[in-house]
Every structure is written in C-alpha cells, then in structure tokens.
Scaffold this motif. Structure first.
Motif, PDB file in Angstrom:
ATOM      1  N   UNK A   1      59.037 -20.073 -28.376  1.00 46.68           N
ATOM      2  CA  UNK A   1      57.952 -20.515 -27.484  1.00 46.68           C
ATOM      3  C   UNK A   1      57.714 -22.017 -27.565  1.00 46.68           C
ATOM      4  N   UNK A   2      58.028 -22.632 -28.705  1.00 48.58           N
ATOM      5  CA  UNK A   2      57.849 -24.078 -28.818  1.00 48.58           C
ATOM      6  C   UNK A   2      58.922 -24.852 -28.040  1.00 48.58           C
ATOM      7  N   UNK A   3      60.082 -24.243 -27.833  1.00 53.59           N
ATOM      8  CA  UNK A   3      61.159 -24.896 -27.072  1.00 53.59           C
ATOM      9  C   UNK A   3      61.018 -24.665 -25.570  1.00 53.59           C
ATOM     10  N   UNK A   4      60.311 -23.600 -25.195  1.00 52.77           N
ATOM     11  CA  UNK A   4      60.204 -23.237 -23.779  1.00 52.77           C
ATOM     12  C   UNK A   4      59.548 -24.345 -22.954  1.00 52.77           C
TER      13      UNK A   4
ATOM     14  N   UNK B   1      49.661 -14.577 -24.459  1.00 53.52           N
ATOM     15  CA  UNK B   1      49.132 -14.796 -23.100  1.00 53.52           C
ATOM     16  C   UNK B   1      48.815 -16.258 -22.795  1.00 53.52           C
ATOM     17  N   UNK B   2      48.319 -17.005 -23.785  1.00 57.57           N
ATOM     18  CA  UNK B   2      47.980 -18.418 -23.559  1.00 57.57           C
ATOM     19  C   UNK B   2      49.236 -19.239 -23.293  1.00 57.57           C
ATOM     20  N   UNK B   3      50.297 -18.987 -24.062  1.00 57.73           N
ATOM     21  CA  UNK B   3      51.563 -19.705 -23.869  1.00 57.73           C
ATOM     22  C   UNK B   3      52.173 -19.329 -22.519  1.00 57.73           C
ATOM     23  N   UNK B   4      52.114 -18.044 -22.178  1.00 56.35           N
ATOM     24  CA  UNK B   4      52.662 -17.594 -20.887  1.00 56.35           C
ATOM     25  C   UNK B   4      51.954 -18.280 -19.733  1.00 56.35           C
ATOM     26  N   UNK B   5      50.632 -18.349 -19.791  1.00 48.52           N
ATOM     27  CA  UNK B   5      49.855 -19.000 -18.738  1.00 48.52           C
ATOM     28  C   UNK B   5      50.210 -20.480 -18.633  1.00 48.52           C
ATOM     29  N   UNK B   6      50.339 -21.149 -19.786  1.00 50.45           N
ATOM     30  CA  UNK B   6      50.695 -22.568 -19.792  1.00 50.45           C
ATOM     31  C   UNK B   6      52.076 -22.792 -19.173  1.00 50.45           C
ATOM     32  N   UNK B   7      53.038 -21.946 -19.559  1.00 50.73           N
ATOM     33  CA  UNK B   7      54.403 -22.082 -19.035  1.00 50.73           C
ATOM     34  C   UNK B   7      54.436 -21.846 -17.526  1.00 50.73           C
ATOM     35  N   UNK B   8      53.718 -20.839 -17.052  1.00 52.55           N
ATOM     36  CA  UNK B   8      53.698 -20.557 -15.613  1.00 52.55           C
ATOM     37  C   UNK B   8      53.086 -21.714 -14.828  1.00 52.55           C
TER      38      UNK B   8
END
Length: 199
Positions: free
Chosen positions: A37-40, A146-153
């Motif tokens: 997740x840190x590389x995404x 969920x927080x990382x997913x929202x940020x990435x989207x």
C-alpha cells in the motif's frame, strides 16, 4: 438515395480475456498488479518502475488473474497488499512456452513488447511488459484499508482528469482524440464514443 443519420451504439470486442486465452498483438486488456500500500501511491502518481529481473526478465509484472496479483508482494501481510486495476496495451506479445522458452528473459531484444507466461497446473498466468508507458492504473481492485483505498481512488481520478483522457468519450489515451460535430444534430462527438444518439 438520401440516408438519415441517427447515431450509433457499439459493443466492446471481448477484451476481457480469460487468463488462459492468448493476448493479441496491439490490443488493450484489463489486468491486475499487486503491490504494497505504501508503493501504490507512487505508482498512481509517478507511474511504474520496471523490475530489474524476474521469471520473465526485466519489466512490469501483471496478470489477468486477480488471484496471482493478490499474492504480491509476498513479503508483507495480506492487510498491506493493494491490487491495482490496469489497462494494458500489450503491443507485440511473445508467448513463453516450450517453443518460446529460449526467449524467456530476452524477448524484448527480439522486438517484443510483452511476454506472456500461460497458466499451468499450480501456476497462474502472468505478463511482463517492457515499457511502463503501456500500463495505466484505472482503479483499485482490492485494498483492505478503506482510508488508503479512498485516497488511491481520489489520486486515480485526479490523474485521469489531466492529459491522457478524452473529455468527450472519457477514454484514456496517449494522444488527443479528434472531436468533431455530428452532421445530424451538431453535438460534439468523438470516434471512440461507444454510443451517440441524435436528438
């Protein structure tokens, strides 16, 4: 004889191949890439950095089988893994099997853009793409946070609003599409739109 233009509707031509089906030269496909997740974030904002090696040599690894991507990277906990949804323009493809095994890591030197390792018992299919410019991140297929997913989207949406997305048809592209006026109704149209109906 006069012809009355009223619009069109096209259907996608089967670009969601099953993992065992060979990709065809020049086509774009939906694939997956597993990462930490840190590389995404860096991948979404700055693009992919090719690996220096691997089963198929240097390049960016991805798969049409999400279960393959779900296992990467192997060194981190499943909760830290993110699977990115990609659009990949495969270009010229080399199938790495019994006949192509001699080119397993040197396929690019022979003029190929992508190497494809078909699935076999106990092994999912995988692809290695030489040029990172052939891959575009279009979504998040899996993220346990969920927080990382929202940020990435949000980052993916921002990336899509700049260059590389046609404002008329919404498709990602390297070059701008030629937008014209419909000769029936005068509305702005793009030849890559899947549907247009004259009012």
């Amino acid at each position: 004889m006069a012809l009355s233009f009223c619009g069109w509707e096209s259907r996608l031509d089967g670009r969601r191949l099953k993992p065992g089906q060979a990709p065809k030269r020049g086509h774009g496909y939906t694939m997956y890439h597993g990462t930490h997740k840190s590389s995404a974030r860096a991948i979404v904002t700055s693009g992919f950095r090719p690996s220096s090696g691997g089963t198929l040599g240097p390049g960016v690894y991805c798969s049409r089988d999400i279960s393959k991507a779900m296992g990467y990277p192997g060194s981190c906990s499943p909760g830290d893994r993110v699977v990115l949804l990609l659009r990949v323009r495969v270009g010229r493809v080399k199938k790495i099997d019994g006949h192509g095994a001699l080119l397993q890591t040197s396929w690019h030197q022979q003029g190929y853009d992508t190497a494809w390792l078909p699935p076999s018992p106990g092994r999912c299919e995988e692809d290695c793409v030489w040029d990172p410019g052939r891959l575009a991140v279009v979504g998040v297929a899996h993220c346990a946070d969920p927080a990382v997913k929202s940020e990435l989207e949000t980052l993916i949406r921002r990336q899509g609003q700049g260059q590389g997305q046609c404002k008329t048809c919404g498709r990602h592209t390297e070059a701008s599409h030629t937008v014209g006026k419909c000769w029936g109704c005068g509305e702005s149209i793009c030849p890559f739109m899947t549907k247009h109906v004259c009012r």
